[in-house]
Design a protein around this motif. Structure first.
Motif, PDB file in Angstrom:
ATOM      1  N   ARG A  28       0.817  -1.217   0.000  1.00 18.51           N
ATOM      2  CA  ARG A  28       0.000   0.000   0.000  1.00 18.51           C
ATOM      3  C   ARG A  28       0.850   1.266   0.000  1.00 18.51           C
ATOM      4  N   VAL A  29       1.996   1.232   0.662  1.00 17.83           N
ATOM      5  CA  VAL A  29       2.813   2.440   0.776  1.00 17.83           C
ATOM      6  C   VAL A  29       3.792   2.581  -0.380  1.00 17.83           C
ATOM      7  N   SER A  30       4.418   1.469  -0.777  1.00 18.97           N
ATOM      8  CA  SER A  30       5.475   1.550  -1.792  1.00 18.97           C
ATOM      9  C   SER A  30       5.103   0.860  -3.097  1.00 18.97           C
ATOM     10  N   ASP A  56       6.945   8.382   4.611  1.00 17.73           N
ATOM     11  CA  ASP A  56       6.807   8.185   6.052  1.00 17.73           C
ATOM     12  C   ASP A  56       5.388   8.432   6.551  1.00 17.73           C
ATOM     13  N   ARG A  57       4.804   9.524   6.101  1.00 17.41           N
ATOM     14  CA  ARG A  57       3.456   9.844   6.566  1.00 17.41           C
ATOM     15  C   ARG A  57       2.462   8.770   6.127  1.00 17.41           C
ATOM     16  N   ALA A  86       2.840   5.762   8.354  1.00 17.78           N
ATOM     17  CA  ALA A  86       2.274   5.970   9.685  1.00 17.78           C
ATOM     18  C   ALA A  86       0.756   5.866   9.666  1.00 17.78           C
ATOM     19  N   LEU A  87       0.116   6.482   8.680  1.00 16.03           N
ATOM     20  CA  LEU A  87      -1.338   6.445   8.598  1.00 16.03           C
ATOM     21  C   LEU A  87      -1.858   5.047   8.238  1.00 16.03           C
ATOM     22  N   THR A  88      -1.086   4.334   7.404  1.00 15.98           N
ATOM     23  CA  THR A  88      -1.497   2.981   7.020  1.00 15.98           C
ATOM     24  C   THR A  88      -1.428   2.032   8.213  1.00 15.98           C
ATOM     25  N   TRP A  89      -0.335   2.093   8.972  1.00 15.43           N
ATOM     26  CA  TRP A  89      -0.205   1.223  10.143  1.00 15.43           C
ATOM     27  C   TRP A  89      -1.234   1.604  11.204  1.00 15.43           C
ATOM     28  N   GLN A  90      -1.450   2.901  11.380  1.00 18.03           N
ATOM     29  CA  GLN A  90      -2.455   3.347  12.348  1.00 18.03           C
ATOM     30  C   GLN A  90      -3.833   2.777  12.001  1.00 18.03           C
ATOM     31  N   ALA A  91      -4.194   2.818  10.715  1.00 19.64           N
ATOM     32  CA  ALA A  91      -5.495   2.294  10.294  1.00 19.64           C
ATOM     33  C   ALA A  91      -5.570   0.784  10.477  1.00 19.64           C
ATOM     34  N   GLN A  92      -4.479   0.087  10.181  1.00 22.86           N
ATOM     35  CA  GLN A  92      -4.463  -1.372  10.346  1.00 22.86           C
ATOM     36  C   GLN A  92      -4.637  -1.756  11.813  1.00 22.86           C
ATOM     37  N   LEU A  93      -3.939  -1.043  12.712  1.00 18.76           N
ATOM     38  CA  LEU A  93      -4.054  -1.347  14.138  1.00 18.76           C
ATOM     39  C   LEU A  93      -5.424  -0.987  14.682  1.00 18.76           C
TER      40      LEU A  93
END
Length: 361
Positions: free
Chosen positions: A85-87, A146-147, A150-157
């Motif tokens: 999703r990020v890269s 980076d941003r 951070a937002l992707t991991w935050q949403a997953q958690l």
């Protein structure tokens, strides 16, 4: 940062510059350049994946002083989904502190995502039953991916462990973040890391070295400067012995060091990054050395037979500056050698074949 990436991308497309490195470019721009290379409109070369993305976890104070919570964080990180999703898959997932291609690497030392196991550890530590762990995550506001990470991991958690954990994301300019990192002011920070030469020990010692400690707490040394302040009894001696050994004994020692670090979770390896260079079709000898640095001296223009390096080195318009961020990248006008310890400087390089008098146009 998007403006800088757009300026660099446009400069290569228009012919204002002849060679462009991937550092500092938005993922969408990198993907577009790869498409142009596949179509034969640009040349492309990739170097070895010597640069790593990792998260430091401050282990000597709350909220992550409890090793069960650090282990739960490790088990909650869905690297494969985040990488895609990020890269867009350009940064393969990583579960070790050493590039997998190097002798002595332990590529599976850190656990894969296991959400039920993560939940059990959070529950053992007293969370998930009406109580949520609050964990601050700092991302570098001037680094494009980076941003989004951070937002992707935050949403997953929030989706998978929302009753156990709340990830609080905050942006900080790179230079300020690196200054705060070694002062123990950041609970978690995402940054890039590479050794100054391709050897497993040279990746481990700058992250895990510790000259003065009490139990598992490092009081002085590289571990403090790199943001974790973690060590283990006898770990520094193992690092020192690894520098004096060779052959199978050394490889086994390096593997043991990485497994001990994985158990203590002072860092979370996230992904690995390979440098990529794109060039105009007339540029020849586009290649990287074994340490992932573009061989500038080898660059040739087909038409004139002269080196691109001999021409004026310039930034593309507003992109003249470098981005202060972890381990070494090449910026316009300058080649920055990687440091032996701590996060490094990230940037981009553009070489132009315009005469010096015209380079600033």
């Amino acid at each position: 940062m998007l403006f800088r990436s757009t300026a660099l991308y446009g400069a290569l497309r228009s012919g204002e510059v002849d060679v462009l490195l991937s550092g500092g470019l938005e993922i969408d721009h990198q993907q577009a350049l790869q498409g142009l290379a596949k179509a034969g409109r640009l040349r492309q070369a990739s170097g070895p994946s010597m640069e790593l993305g990792l998260l430091s976890l401050l282990s000597d104070q709350p909220p992550l002083a409890d090793p069960r919570l650090r282990q739960a964080m490790a088990l909650s990180l869905d690297r494969a989904t985040i990488s895609q999703r990020v890269s867009l898959g350009l940064r393969p997932p990583l579960r070790g502190l050493v590039p997998p291609s190097l002798p002595g690497a332990a590529p599976d030392a850190w656990p894969a995502v296991d959400l039920p196991a993560a939940r059990r550890l959070f529950q053992q530590a007293g969370y998930c039953r009406g109580r949520r762990l609050q964990v601050p995550l700092t991302f570098r506001s001037d680094v494009p991916s980076d941003r989004l990470f951070a937002l992707t991991w935050q949403a997953q958690l929030r989706r998978d462990l929302g009753d156990c954990l709340n990830l609080e994301v905050n942006g900080m300019e790179s230079t300020t973040a690196y200054d705060q990192l070694g002062k123990g002011a950041l609970v978690m920070l995402l940054y890039d890391w590479s050794g100054d030469y391709p050897d497993a020990e040279n990746y481990l010692t700058p992250l895990l070295g510790c000259q003065r400690s009490v139990g598992h707490r490092c009081l002085e040394g590289n571990s403090v400067l790199s943001g974790s302040s973690w060590t283990a009894p006898g770990l520094e001696e193992q690092l020192l012995r690894s520098s004096r050994k060779d052959g199978p004994e050394r490889l086994a020692l390096l593997g043991s060091i990485q497994r001990r670090a994985a158990a203590g979770v002072p860092y979370l390896p996230l992904w690995r990054m390979a440098p990529v260079a794109w060039a105009r079709p007339q540029v020849r000898e586009l290649a990287f050395d074994g340490s992932g640095r573009l061989v500038l001296s080898a660059l040739r223009r087909q038409a004139a037979g002269t080196t691109a390096k001999a021409r004026a080195m310039a930034a593309a318009g507003a992109a003249a500056g470098t981005t202060a961020a972890p381990p070494g990248a090449t910026a316009a006008r300058t080649t920055t050698e990687p440091a032996a310890t701590g996060p490094k400087a990230r940037g981009e390089m553009a070489t132009t074949t315009a005469p010096a008098a015209e380079a600033g146009r």
